[in-house]
Motif scaffolding. Structure first.
Motif, PDB file in Angstrom:
ATOM      1  N   ARG B 294       2.932   7.932  18.525  1.00 41.37           N
ATOM      2  CA  ARG B 294       4.051   7.108  17.044  1.00 41.37           C
ATOM      3  C   ARG B 294       3.678   5.552  18.278  1.00 41.37           C
ATOM      4  NH1 ARG B 294       8.617   8.745  14.525  1.00 41.37           N
ATOM      5  NH2 ARG B 294      10.121   8.988  16.253  1.00 41.37           N
ATOM      6  N   GLU B 295       3.869   6.050  19.359  1.00 41.89           N
ATOM      7  CA  GLU B 295       4.227   4.152  19.819  1.00 41.89           C
ATOM      8  C   GLU B 295       3.083   3.405  19.133  1.00 41.89           C
ATOM      9  OE1 GLU B 295       5.109   4.098  24.482  1.00 41.89           O
ATOM     10  OE2 GLU B 295       3.835   2.149  24.362  1.00 41.89           O
ATOM     11  N   ILE B 296       1.577   4.267  19.252  1.00 43.22           N
ATOM     12  CA  ILE B 296       0.654   3.095  18.910  1.00 43.22           C
ATOM     13  C   ILE B 296      -0.027   3.145  18.490  1.00 43.22           C
ATOM     14  CG2 ILE B 296      -1.744   3.610  19.680  1.00 43.22           C
ATOM     15  CD1 ILE B 296      -1.680   6.017  22.097  1.00 43.22           C
ATOM     16  N   GLY B 297       1.048   4.475  16.942  1.00 36.88           N
ATOM     17  CA  GLY B 297       0.635   3.618  16.052  1.00 36.88           C
ATOM     18  C   GLY B 297       1.103   2.773  15.423  1.00 36.88           C
ATOM     19  N   LEU B 298       2.566   2.719  15.974  1.00 40.91           N
ATOM     20  CA  LEU B 298       3.277   0.891  15.758  1.00 40.91           C
ATOM     21  C   LEU B 298       2.743  -0.179  16.371  1.00 40.91           C
ATOM     22  CD1 LEU B 298       5.981  -0.312  15.260  1.00 40.91           C
ATOM     23  CD2 LEU B 298       7.240   0.235  17.576  1.00 40.91           C
ATOM     24  N   ARG B 299       2.388   0.670  17.593  1.00 39.33           N
ATOM     25  CA  ARG B 299       1.807  -1.064  18.533  1.00 39.33           C
ATOM     26  C   ARG B 299       0.546  -1.631  17.046  1.00 39.33           C
ATOM     27  NH1 ARG B 299       3.270  -2.574  23.557  1.00 39.33           N
ATOM     28  NH2 ARG B 299       4.350  -0.480  24.656  1.00 39.33           N
ATOM     29  N   LYS B 300      -0.347  -0.722  16.598  1.00 43.98           N
ATOM     30  CA  LYS B 300      -1.187  -1.037  15.751  1.00 43.98           C
ATOM     31  C   LYS B 300      -0.603  -1.607  14.679  1.00 43.98           C
ATOM     32  CE  LYS B 300      -5.603   0.915  17.056  1.00 43.98           C
ATOM     33  NZ  LYS B 300      -7.280   1.817  17.001  1.00 43.98           N
ATOM     34  N   ALA B 301       0.544  -1.322  13.814  1.00 44.43           N
ATOM     35  CA  ALA B 301       1.272  -1.593  12.877  1.00 44.43           C
ATOM     36  C   ALA B 301       1.510  -3.261  12.806  1.00 44.43           C
ATOM     37  CB  ALA B 301       2.334  -0.871  12.434  1.00 44.43           C
ATOM     38  N   VAL B 302       1.800  -3.278  14.382  1.00 42.59           N
ATOM     39  CA  VAL B 302       2.316  -4.750  14.380  1.00 42.59           C
ATOM     40  C   VAL B 302       1.670  -5.611  14.915  1.00 42.59           C
ATOM     41  CG1 VAL B 302       4.540  -4.269  14.556  1.00 42.59           C
ATOM     42  CG2 VAL B 302       3.579  -4.817  16.256  1.00 42.59           C
TER      43      VAL B 302
END
Lengths: 269, 388
Positions: B294-302
């Protein structure tokens, strides 16, 4: 600003699922739009495409005149970084990082130097009213506070629009309403806001309501009389007050959850 | 994302899971420490053996029987001396393990029956008294010249000259004491009692020699002289290859081959343990990637690009491996020093082996961290954000 034409999204290889079927949609700068529809209607898929997290199978997406639909992953990442601010139902804050560090995140990927990042992060934290919580970690914040940190993170890079996917879904009604007040204020300041929700009352804060069903837009209407978020918040506070003074043992129901008691459904990543 | 920022994030991730990081690091620590220690042990041991061979003296030939049925005698030594002009000295020796006693003190040592030439051929130096003379050998005198270690062990530093010591029940008079030659590995050249070769043969009840040392007048003549010595023995025994004639170069070559094999073997074992450490890193990095989907997903989203995520996880793996490498170098050096003290050689942790294991640790980090990091960088942001 946002211009979708003939956007389709198909998932699956053997059994094809048509999440979106030939959507045409324009959203102008400064608009306040609510996207509604039951689950499976394609509203999240549409939101992901608008937010450049996903590419359409067919159709063209023009964002500020640039053709997003043909960009590669890294180009999309840069567009997301500059154009879009995301607010999620589950906040998605990084645990073990302070609120301030969480807010800095988009600027880190833009290569903004440290001191400048901190200055900008503190600025938006002040905007969402969390200056004194800046050095706290997410697990020390209430759900409402966490969501406001997430909004600050979405705002810090001065995006062209905010995308909020069920932003009040994991919040009690008062914290949720506080978030809605924030959206309303930001929209008044000129920020385009797109909400995805299945809650009619939340949707009615927006100036334009788009309804989806089975991957198609079934209605796209202006809301002649949007709900005043501030007045709503006032109403909720009063209700809580009367419930409390009536001596009902369930007074806490309408109150903001205190720090350290964050909703377990949402929370840090 | 800048490198410093990526390092900060990686450091936070490494620190947040202290126990796990420690255990993962341990794999690399053990791997690197064993590379350092084992390479140093094999280097130290080989340096010691080489030193001992060199201490035999330069231009030295060592003649030994190939098996117990072949007998070398004093006559052989004499005939070499008279018939091979290229030899400047010939030193026959008959040695065995024996117990030397003085009073109530008793000490087991190497008893070597030698000729007068021995002191010169083997580079000994007499500090007190004299060495064995030709008359001692001819008359089978029971006299002894003792090495430095024996002086300490048996006489505890007291006056040894003129004392009677008993070797395997026979009395010998100490006529000389040798200077300390210095600890060489394996065999200590000071741990010896020299007696006349004839006396040693009588003590052992044999006419055999265990070895004939010979010194060449010039190193250039080595090949012809060895051939000439072989011919003399071939004629004597009536068949070829009954004695081994080794020059110092040959011995060094043989030792070199042996120690190189040893180095490779030890290095191989150490390399395998480093490999296992690397697999540990890969395993824990895969866990880390899954945990932080999820952290990776968030980092990608931002706005994180693939290479931002790749760098972040690669640096995390490098922190573990290089951190482990540094600790391993210290631990390995310590271990090498301790082993060297027991082995009696000078600890030689080479800069080469430090550099090698450091870079190897880094390579392990990159090699085994690459797959998890690639996996992380390729995660789909939408699916990652929904990951529970």
């Amino acid at each position: 600003m946002i211009e979708l034409s003939g956007i389709s999204k198909v998932y699956g290889i053997d059994r094809l699922v048509h999440a979106l079927r030939r959507i045409d949609l324009k959203v102008g700068a400064g608009e306040y739009v609510a996207l509604m529809g039951p689950s499976g209607s394609g509203k999240s898929t549409l939101m992901n495409i608008i937010g450049c997290l996903d590419r359409p199978t067919a159709g063209t997406y023009l964002l500020e005149g640039g053709t997003v639909s043909t960009m590669d992953d890294d180009q999309l990442a840069q567009v997301r970084n500059r154009m879009a601010g995301f607010v999620f139902q589950t906040f998605n804050l990084l645990a073990r990082q302070t609120a301030e560090r969480n807010v800095e995140l988009p600027l880190i990927y833009r290569g903004v130097p440290g001191p400048e990042r901190q200055r900008l992060a503190m600025e938006v934290l002040e905007r969402v009213g969390l200056t004194e919580w800046a050095m706290h970690q997410p697990n020390q914040l209430s759900g409402g506070q966490q969501q406001r940190v997430a909004i600050a993170r979405a705002l810090v890079g001065r995006p062209r629009f905010l995308l909020a996917d069920e932003p009040t879904g994991n919040l009690d009604s008062r914290s949720g309403q506080e978030v809605m007040v924030l959206f309303e204020e930001l929209n008044r300041e000129g920020m385009a806001v797109m909400l995805v929700t299945h809650d009619e009352r939340i949707a009615h804060h927006a100036g334009r309501i788009i309804k989806l069903l089975d991957g198609r837009v079934v209605s796209d209407e202006l809301n002649p009389a949007p709900l005043d978020a501030t007045a709503e918040l006032e109403r909720i506070r009063e209700q809580a007050h009367t419930a409390a003074s009536a001596g009902a043992g369930t007074a806490a129901a309408g109150m903001a959850d205190p720090p350290g008691m964050a909703d377990t459904r949402g929370g840090p990543v | 994302m800048s490198l410093i920022e990526a390092m900060r994030v990686a450091a936070a991730a490494v620190i947040s899971n202290k126990m796990r990081t420690f255990l993962t690091t341990l794999g690399v620590v053990i791997g690197v420490a064993s590379v350092i220690a084992l390479v140093s042990v094999s280097n130290g041991a080989s340096a010691m053996i080489t030193g001992q061979i060199e201490a035999l003296g330069t231009n030295m030939l060592v003649i030994t029987p190939v098996n117990a049925r072949v007998t070398l005698t004093l006559e052989d030594a004499q005939s070499l001396d008279s018939r091979v002009p290229a030899l400047s000295a010939v030193a026959p020796a008959m040695s065995f393990r024996g117990t030397a006693k003085w009073g109530i003190n008793s000490y087991e040592t190497s008893i070597e029956g030698v000729a007068p030439s021995h002191v010169e051929v083997r580079n000994y130096e007499v500090v007190e008294g004299r060495f064995i003379s030709a008359a001692d050998v001819d008359q089978m005198r029971r006299i002894a010249v003792i090495g430095h270690t024996v002086l300490g062990e048996l006489f505890k530093g007291r006056q040894a000259l003129g004392q009677q010591l008993t070797i395997n029940g026979q009395q010998f008079t100490v006529v000389g004491v040798l200077a300390e030659k210095g600890q060489a590995m394996g065999t200590n050249p000071d741990d010896v009692v020299f007696i006349p070769v004839t006396a040693a043969q009588r003590l052992a009840g044999t006419t055999r020699l265990t070895v004939i040392y010979a010194r060449l007048s010039s190193g250039d003549l080595a090949t012809e002289t060895v051939a000439q010595i072989r011919r003399i023995f071939d004629r004597k025994f009536g068949r070829a290859d009954q004695v081994r004639v080794q020059s110092q170069d040959e011995l060094l070559g043989a030792v070199d081959t042996a120690t190189r094999t040893l180095s490779l073997m030890l290095g191989g074992i150490a390399g395998i343990s480093l490999l296992v450490g690397g697999i540990g890193i890969m395993n824990i990095m895969l866990v880390s990637v899954t945990e932080r989907t999820r952290e990776i997903g968030l980092r990608k989203a931002v706005g994180a690009r693939r290479r931002d995520i790749l760098t972040q996880f690669l640096i995390e793996a490098l922190f573990i491996s290089i951190g482990g490498g540094i600790i391993g170098i210290f631990l390995g050096s310590l271990l090498a020093t301790v082993i060297a003290r027991f082995g009696g050689w000078s600890s030689a942790v080479s800069a080469d082996s430090i550099m090698l294991s450091f870079f190897f640790a880094g390579a392990v980090g990159v090699g085994f961290g690459m797959y998890p990091a690639m996996k992380a960088s390729r995660l789909d942001p939408i699916a990652s954000l929904r990951y529970e």
